[in-house]
Design an enzyme around this catalytic site. Structure first.
Site, mmCIF file in Angstrom:
data_model
loop_
_atom_site.group_PDB
_atom_site.id
_atom_site.type_symbol
_atom_site.label_atom_id
_atom_site.label_comp_id
_atom_site.label_asym_id
_atom_site.label_seq_id
_atom_site.Cartn_x
_atom_site.Cartn_y
_atom_site.Cartn_z
ATOM 1 N N HIS A 184 63.100 -4.158 -8.079
ATOM 2 C CA HIS A 184 63.694 -3.527 -6.880
ATOM 3 C C HIS A 184 63.321 -4.204 -5.693
ATOM 4 O O HIS A 184 63.304 -3.580 -4.417
ATOM 5 C CB HIS A 184 62.995 -2.100 -6.896
ATOM 6 C CG HIS A 184 63.252 -1.131 -8.003
ATOM 7 N ND1 HIS A 184 64.762 -1.021 -8.278
ATOM 8 C CD2 HIS A 184 62.677 -0.364 -8.924
ATOM 9 C CE1 HIS A 184 64.857 -0.265 -9.389
ATOM 10 N NE2 HIS A 184 63.619 0.037 -9.710
ATOM 11 N N SER B 61 68.366 11.329 -6.105
ATOM 12 C CA SER B 61 67.811 10.950 -7.347
ATOM 13 C C SER B 61 66.337 10.593 -7.200
ATOM 14 O O SER B 61 65.495 10.693 -8.149
ATOM 15 C CB SER B 61 68.813 9.797 -7.839
ATOM 16 O OG SER B 61 68.168 9.151 -9.038
ATOM 17 N N LYS C 130 66.999 3.867 -7.818
ATOM 18 C CA LYS C 130 67.803 4.854 -8.230
ATOM 19 C C LYS C 130 69.378 4.459 -8.020
ATOM 20 O O LYS C 130 70.105 5.421 -7.826
ATOM 21 C CB LYS C 130 67.461 6.008 -7.711
ATOM 22 C CG LYS C 130 65.943 6.471 -7.555
ATOM 23 C CD LYS C 130 65.323 6.141 -8.898
ATOM 24 C CE LYS C 130 65.693 7.256 -10.125
ATOM 25 N NZ LYS C 130 64.891 6.764 -11.172
HETATM 26 S S1 PPS Z 1 65.257 2.967 -11.376
HETATM 27 O O1 PPS Z 1 64.002 4.027 -11.777
HETATM 28 O O2 PPS Z 1 65.169 2.780 -10.002
HETATM 29 O O3 PPS Z 1 65.111 1.893 -12.311
HETATM 30 O O4 PPS Z 1 66.597 4.021 -11.784
HETATM 31 P P1 PPS Z 1 67.991 3.479 -12.001
HETATM 32 O O5 PPS Z 1 68.260 3.146 -13.290
HETATM 33 O O6 PPS Z 1 68.304 2.317 -10.613
HETATM 34 O O7 PPS Z 1 68.874 4.825 -11.445
HETATM 35 C C1 PPS Z 1 68.763 6.019 -12.091
HETATM 36 C C2 PPS Z 1 70.215 6.687 -11.755
HETATM 37 O O8 PPS Z 1 71.222 6.044 -12.526
HETATM 38 C C3 PPS Z 1 71.634 6.924 -13.417
HETATM 39 N N1 PPS Z 1 72.322 6.429 -14.646
HETATM 40 C C4 PPS Z 1 73.417 6.439 -14.908
HETATM 41 N N2 PPS Z 1 74.608 6.928 -14.274
HETATM 42 C C5 PPS Z 1 75.852 6.719 -14.865
HETATM 43 N N3 PPS Z 1 76.083 6.229 -16.050
HETATM 44 C C6 PPS Z 1 74.960 5.732 -16.884
HETATM 45 N N4 PPS Z 1 74.905 5.041 -17.844
HETATM 46 C C7 PPS Z 1 73.603 5.737 -16.299
HETATM 47 N N5 PPS Z 1 72.342 5.645 -16.442
HETATM 48 C C8 PPS Z 1 71.551 5.832 -15.702
HETATM 49 C C9 PPS Z 1 70.518 8.082 -13.665
HETATM 50 O O9 PPS Z 1 70.913 9.184 -14.358
HETATM 51 C C10 PPS Z 1 69.990 8.322 -12.358
HETATM 52 O O10 PPS Z 1 70.562 8.949 -11.496
HETATM 53 P P2 PPS Z 1 70.643 10.797 -11.185
HETATM 54 O O11 PPS Z 1 71.567 10.888 -10.191
HETATM 55 O O12 PPS Z 1 69.246 10.773 -11.033
HETATM 56 O O13 PPS Z 1 71.100 11.266 -12.620
#
Ligand code: PPS
Length: 304
Positions: A107, A137, A47
């Protein structure tokens, strides 16, 4: 592998790190993974911006052509190393079909990364995020992804997070381990908050680290394709292509808010104070992610 119906599978420790049960069952194969020198690893505590950086990297390697990044869902373009769920190809199976240079998501904490990555000197991009936003998240992700145990009510989940009893263990150990590794291995440390505040600057750091340049207009194309709004609406990156047994977007979307500071909407004052105290205790003496490689003066790999 058996499908857990109704019940959610408990986490299973691998070398002391709790993992999703199906991932743990697949572990011996992951541990033996044979990396190639041109593999590029995208690593995060969950996340923290994995999906965002993955799409950015695929855009870089596909000549900034958003159409080419529509060729397959992200989990096929950037395979997830340790991924395993019933009735779906594992991350290793997907990787066996991937053309080089392979972009690989993981991860894993630093001590669990298969040793071949170190032997081959593979580049790693490590993203970290404010752990309070990570916790929120992650809570919503646990709710929507039934391969995790039930998160229980938020106060319970927060305790589990602080105690490292969630999938992939302690956030604190994870970031400290990876930040320290950057002193001896090619690890580029990025922060989600910096990517939000100055995406173009962070893109530059990524390009310098990877030794890549962009075609004219490339940076603009990458920043457009990887904006939160574009990615949320893009079925090739928003994980809606996965079966509901893996992610149920009716419970909570994968791309949920994409903000800095959303933790303030869920933490009570007492929880924020307790979190702060734990942070001070566990991160004492840690200054934050190392900021290298520093950009070469005068060099601007980004052509706008
Ligand atoms: S995972 O399941 O661990 O692979 O998730 P991960 O991609 O690391 O994290 C998901 C969170 O990243 C946010 N996210 C973004 N934020 C800003 N810009 C972009 N382009 C973007 N893409 C993914 C996503 O919304 C999750 O955060 P939260 O706070 O839950 O919205």
């Amino acid at each position: 592998m058996e499908v857990a119906s109704g019940e959610r599978p408990a986490l299973v420790p691998v070398q002391g790190i709790p993992l999703i049960r199906y991932f743990a069952e697949n572990w011996p194969l992951v541990e033996d993974f044979q990396a190639r020198p041109d593999d590029v690893v995208i690593c995060t505590y969950p996340k923290s911006g994995t999906t965002w950086l993955s799409e950015m990297l695929d855009m870089i390697y596909q000549d900034c052509d958003a159409q080419r990044c529509q060729r397959a869902p992200l989990h096929l373009r950037v395979p997830f190393l340790e991924f395993a769920v019933p009735d779906a190809p594992t991350g290793l199976e997907t990787l066996s079909q991937a053309p080089p240079p392979r972009l690989i998501k993981t991860h894993l904490p630093v001590e669990l990364l298969p040793s071949s990555f170190w032997r081959q000197g593979c580049k790693v991009l490590y993203v970290s995020r404010d752990p309070r936003d990570v916790a929120v998240s992650y809570y919503h992700f646990y709710r929507m992804a039934p391969v995790h145990p039930h998160p229980g009510p938020w106060p319970h989940f927060l305790e589990e997070f602080l105690d490292g009893k969630v999938s992939y263990g302690s956030w604190f150990t994870h970031v400290k381990g990876w930040w320290a590794k950057a002193a001896t291995h090619p690890v580029l440390c990025l922060r989600y908050e910096d990517m939000k505040e100055a995406p173009s600057q962070q893109l530059n750091r990524v390009l310098t680290f990877l030794g890549r340049t962009l075609p004219p207009g490339g940076a603009t194309a990458i920043l457009a394709a990887t904006s939160f709004t574009t990615m949320k609406a893009n079925p090739k990156v928003n994980y809606t292509a996965l079966p509901r047994t893996v992610m149920d977007h009716a419970v909570s979307p994968f791309l949920r808010k994409g903000e800095v500071g959303d933790w303030m909407n869920l933490f009570t004052v007492a929880q924020a104070e307790a979190f702060d105290a734990r942070y001070q205790e566990l991160m004492a003496g840690v200054e934050g992610p190392p900021i290298h490689p520093s950009p070469t003066p005068g060099a601007d790999p980004v052509s706008h």
